[in-house]
Enzyme design. Structure first.
Site, PDB file in Angstrom:
ATOM      1  N   SER A 207     -24.446  23.792  -1.127  1.00  0.00           N
ATOM      2  CA  SER A 207     -24.314  24.813  -2.176  1.00  0.00           C
ATOM      3  C   SER A 207     -24.926  26.115  -1.684  1.00  0.00           C
ATOM      4  O   SER A 207     -25.146  26.288  -0.482  1.00  0.00           O
ATOM      5  CB  SER A 207     -24.992  24.336  -3.466  1.00  0.00           C
ATOM      6  N   ASN A 208     -25.168  27.056  -2.589  1.00  0.00           N
ATOM      7  CA  ASN A 208     -25.777  28.333  -2.200  1.00  0.00           C
ATOM      8  C   ASN A 208     -26.715  28.808  -3.310  1.00  0.00           C
ATOM      9  O   ASN A 208     -26.849  28.154  -4.343  1.00  0.00           O
ATOM     10  CB  ASN A 208     -24.677  29.360  -1.906  1.00  0.00           C
ATOM     11  N   ARG A 209     -27.335  29.962  -3.098  1.00  0.00           N
ATOM     12  CA  ARG A 209     -28.405  30.409  -3.992  1.00  0.00           C
ATOM     13  C   ARG A 209     -27.928  31.273  -5.155  1.00  0.00           C
ATOM     14  O   ARG A 209     -28.743  31.924  -5.794  1.00  0.00           O
ATOM     15  CB  ARG A 209     -29.438  31.215  -3.205  1.00  0.00           C
ATOM     16  N   SER A 210     -26.632  31.348  -5.416  1.00  0.00           N
ATOM     17  CA  SER A 210     -26.166  32.197  -6.519  1.00  0.00           C
ATOM     18  C   SER A 210     -26.809  31.763  -7.849  1.00  0.00           C
ATOM     19  O   SER A 210     -26.826  30.576  -8.179  1.00  0.00           O
ATOM     20  CB  SER A 210     -24.645  32.086  -6.624  1.00  0.00           C
ATOM     21  N   ALA A 273     -19.919  32.590  -6.408  1.00  0.00           N
ATOM     22  CA  ALA A 273     -20.167  32.441  -4.973  1.00  0.00           C
ATOM     23  C   ALA A 273     -19.593  31.077  -4.594  1.00  0.00           C
ATOM     24  O   ALA A 273     -20.286  30.062  -4.603  1.00  0.00           O
ATOM     25  CB  ALA A 273     -21.653  32.499  -4.692  1.00  0.00           C
TER      26      ALA A 273
END
Ligand code: C5P
Length: 402
Positions: A207-210, A273
């Site tokens: 995943s990502n930090r959005s 994102a």
């Protein structure tokens, strides 16, 4: 608000006494109120009391010939701009979630095509119960608006927690926001927000930090201007903005499917994102540490939601907007992205600083033939400015597009 009409459904909970004040508060703002009470509500307050405040009869019975001939449940359901359910009891929410219609209040709710605002009120354990939470999520996914419940002392001695009905003034303000005619009234907006998560196995993911803040703020700003907003969101810690229909998804593929189901829309804003890649094979059992050393995770490309929504065709929204997070040559890269994705506008931001997860943003709005640098401002302010630009493009005779 002098031309607005609310149908207030009062259910049987101790908070029903506050609904009398709610009627008064709505009338103070010029909103016409009609009242339906369930049988249980009449154990707490009388139709006579509610009728005295609204200044007309209160409706209570689906099977009363005089009431059905007088107005009838279908007219009650349709002759209003908003239905408020306050207090919304656990029982009524369960009935609403499953489409039961065995009394006047539930039949009216099933028959209405108007927006619905619910103010849940119940004991904290009833609110926390999985059954209630499941029903609540069904109603939210259906686009019902919700105000409260709040945390605090309960009517039962010694009980506290989340379950108190929102105060009459809070419910009134939520109702006024939904009743407001904005420049985007009649327009449907689709917003994607947050990260996506891509399963590696049943317990691990990429995943990502959005944070989802910018997308949620845009959804809220569009709703404030009167748009009918669907927010397709990856996992975030944020509450659905008032007046917005949120659809929760996890993977990019689910996000795309939810977006396609939400069409047609007049405008689509892709703020999510989206993970560019996903593990090419999501394994159905947890990958064991001891098997054959460090596993290699092969990746494959995810669908591009923005590019898919931008494809010419009958279902293409009139205006498709993407975001671009860049660290250098922001305008050049953003222009290239308009061409590559086929969208109409790009909101480009320089993410070399503290934008990801922060409260502020500094963006460049790039359209087919202009570039506007906005000063640094809060994500809420960016959202309101973008919503205003969308409103003027959609209400202009020929919205700009490819
Ligand atoms: O290609 P890039 O990720 O830089 O593009 C960013 C824009 O494209 C954002 O608007 C983002 O929401 C959207 N996007 C998408 N689906 C993807 C990748 C990006 O909708 N798979």
């Amino acid at each position: 608000m002098s031309n607005k009409r609310v149908l207030l459904i009062i259910c049987g909970g101790i908070a029903a006494y506050k609904s009398l004040d709610l009627i008064r508060r709505l009338k103070e703002r010029g909103v016409a109120v009609r009242v339906v009470m369930t049988e249980a509500a009449q154990r707490f307050i009388t139709p006579l009391a509610a009728g005295a405040i609204v200044g007309e009869r209160v409706f209570t019975d689906l099977f009363d010939q005089a009431q059905e001939f007088d107005i009838g449940h279908i007219r009650l359901a349709r002759e209003c701009d908003l239905v408020i359910v306050a207090p919304a009891t656990a029982d009524f929410m369960a009935k609403a979630a499953h489409g039961l219609a065995n009394d006047l209040a539930s039949a009216v709710l099933l028959a209405t095509d108007k927006p619905v605002l619910m103010a849940p009120a119940m004991n904290p354990r009833m609110w926390a119960n999985q059954a209630t939470q499941h029903n609540f999520s069904i109603l939210q996914a259906r686009g019902y608006h919700v105000v409260g419940p709040n945390a605090g002392e309960m009517a039962e001695r010694g009980e506290a927690g989340v379950g108190r009905m929102a105060e009459p003034l809070e419910i009134r303000d939520a109702a006024l926001a939904l009743l407001k005619d904005g420049p985007l009234k009649g327009n449907r907006a689709l917003v994607t927000a947050g990260p996506t998560i891509e399963a590696i196995d049943p317990v691990r993911f990429l995943s990502n930090r959005s944070s989802g803040k910018q997308g949620y703020a845009i959804a809220a700003a569009l709703a404030e201007l009167g748009a009918d907003v669907t927010l397709v969101s990856g996992p975030t810690a944020l509450a659905a903005p008032l007046g917005v229909k949120r659809i929760n998804v996890e993977s990019a593929r689910d996000m795309l499917a939810a977006c396609e189901t939400a069409l047609p829309a007049d405008v689509a804003i892709c703020v999510a994102a989206v993970a560019d890649w996903r593990p090419s094979a999501a394994v159905s059992e947890k990958i064991k540490k001891d098997k054959s050393g460090v596993p290699a995770i092969a990746l494959k490309e995810n669908p591009d939601i923005l590019a898919t929504l931008s494809k010419p065709g009958k279902k293409r929204p009139k205006l498709v907007i993407g975001f671009a997070a860049e660290t250098n040559d922001v305008e050049t890269h953003a222009r290239a992205k308009i061409v590559k994705k086929g969208c109409d506008w790009i909101v480009a931001n320089d993410v070399s600083g503290d934008v990801m997860g922060g409260a502020d943003n500094q963006v460049l709005l790039i359209t087919q033939n202009s570039a506007e640098a906005w000063p640094r401002m809060s994500k809420d302010a960016v959202a309101r400015k973008l919503a205003a630009a969308i409103a003027s493009a959609l209400t202009a005779k020929a919205p700009r597009r490819k």
